[in-house]
Design an enzyme around this catalytic site. Structure first.
Site, PDB file in Angstrom:
ATOM      1  N   LYS A   1      -3.020   5.973  -3.686  1.00  0.00           N
ATOM      2  CA  LYS A   1      -4.108   6.897  -3.345  1.00  0.00           C
ATOM      3  C   LYS A   1      -3.861   8.231  -4.046  1.00  0.00           C
ATOM      4  CE  LYS A   1      -3.784   4.764   1.195  1.00  0.00           C
ATOM      5  NZ  LYS A   1      -2.338   4.538   1.219  1.00  0.00           N
TER       6      LYS A   1
ATOM      7  N   HIS B   1      -7.832   9.820  -1.329  1.00  0.00           N
ATOM      8  CA  HIS B   1      -7.071   9.737  -0.070  1.00  0.00           C
ATOM      9  C   HIS B   1      -7.780  10.381   1.124  1.00  0.00           C
ATOM     10  CE1 HIS B   1      -2.654   9.446   1.499  1.00  0.00           C
ATOM     11  NE2 HIS B   1      -3.519   9.161   2.448  1.00  0.00           N
TER      12      HIS B   1
ATOM     13  N   TYR C   1       3.017  10.013  -0.337  1.00  0.00           N
ATOM     14  CA  TYR C   1       4.100   9.387   0.431  1.00  0.00           C
ATOM     15  C   TYR C   1       5.463   9.649  -0.213  1.00  0.00           C
ATOM     16  CZ  TYR C   1       0.435   6.515   2.712  1.00  0.00           C
ATOM     17  OH  TYR C   1      -0.670   6.054   3.381  1.00  0.00           O
TER      18      TYR C   1
ATOM     19  N   ASP D   1       0.834  -1.197   0.000  1.00  0.00           N
ATOM     20  CA  ASP D   1       0.000   0.000   0.000  1.00  0.00           C
ATOM     21  C   ASP D   1       0.873   1.254   0.000  1.00  0.00           C
ATOM     22  OD1 ASP D   1      -2.954   1.099   0.940  1.00  0.00           O
ATOM     23  OD2 ASP D   1      -1.326   2.247   1.851  1.00  0.00           O
TER      24      ASP D   1
END
Length: 267
Positions: free
Chosen positions: A64, A97, A39, A34
């Site tokens: 996401k 998200h 990120y 994931d």
């Protein structure tokens, strides 16, 4: 095919750290990973996947869409960029998200734009993350409940989110639990410690087994190979009704993640 119930998360893991963590996870037998656009580690993840030599159809990759990319003109291009970084033709699951009410794109539009990306073949399934009941109802209104593969929400023994979970289960929308260990805060809990001792397990395994037994998917992350291996063993741990009742009593609305401007009014 439903979403895998056990995966490796990569939140806050960057650079070589995420490459090593994903490589270790894949070597240990994880097949679901994931990530998210925000990120900043999709390219490293793509490298680790490519170097693993594991066949694409054996892997389940989730990303996401970040809140700046919800509009029609940005969502698909941003997802194509994610695919380039991940070195994939298609992701298995893509989530919106955060509801991000301040960003000016109605949730129905964001979810519909994501559904179009699925029609274009950029993602196999779509879902949402951090949606409350009202948000989820809006998403259902836009694309129908069968299109929503999961709502990924913060869930731990200290934040059990029962009202939202009950609604999702009523709608038949699978729950993915993130922060199942509450940033490690639950690991020192005496109740979890006692249950762990009884089962010759670790508190982390107990918390993960609790979530799995409630029917949630989990995506714990770790930079340590031994913890990645240990977490996986939670799948074999069976907690008694008594154990589950003791964990149910740990609820304290212990939310760890609540970014202003992005988060909804929680149920």
């Amino acid at each position: 095919m439903g979403i895998p119930t056990f995966g490796a998360g990569t939140f806050r893991l960057q650079g070589q750290v995420v490459i090593d963590a994903v490589r270790n996870a894949l070597e240990l037998g994880y097949r679901a990973i994931d990530t998210a656009q925000i990120y900043g580690n999709e390219a490293e993840l793509g490298q680790a996947i490519a170097e693993s030599g594991i066949a694409r159809d054996q892997l389940f990759v989730t990303t996401k869409i970040w809140v700046d990319n919800y509009s029609e003109d940005k969502l698909m291009p941003s997802l194509r960029q994610s695919l380039d970084k991940l070195r994939l033709d298609q992701v298995d699951l893509t989530l919106i998200h955060w509801p991000a009410p301040g960003k000016g794109v109605p949730l129905e539009a964001a979810v519909s734009n994501l559904a179009r990306a699925m029609q274009q073949g950029l993602t196999r399934r779509i879902g949402v993350s951090n949606f409350n009941i009202a948000n989820t109802a809006q998403a259902i209104g836009a694309v129908g409940k069968d299109a929503i593969a999961t709502n990924q929400i913060e869930l731990s023994p200290y934040l059990q989110n029962r009202k939202l979970v009950a609604y999702l289960q009523e709608q038949g929308i699978p729950v993915t639990s993130y922060m199942t260990l509450a940033y490690g805060k639950v690991l020192g809990d005496p109740v979890l410690g006692e249950i762990a001792a009884r089962h010759q397990a670790t508190p982390a395994q107990v918390a993960l087994a609790w979530a799995l037994q409630l029917g949630y998917a989990v995506i714990p992350s770790s930079t340590k190979r031994e913890n990645l291996a240990s977490n996986l063993q939670a799948q074999a741990l069976r907690l008694s009704a008594d154990d589950m009742a003791h964990i149910a009593a740990l609820e304290r609305n212990g939310r760890q993640v609540d970014p202003a401007g992005l988060a909804p009014d929680w149920d």
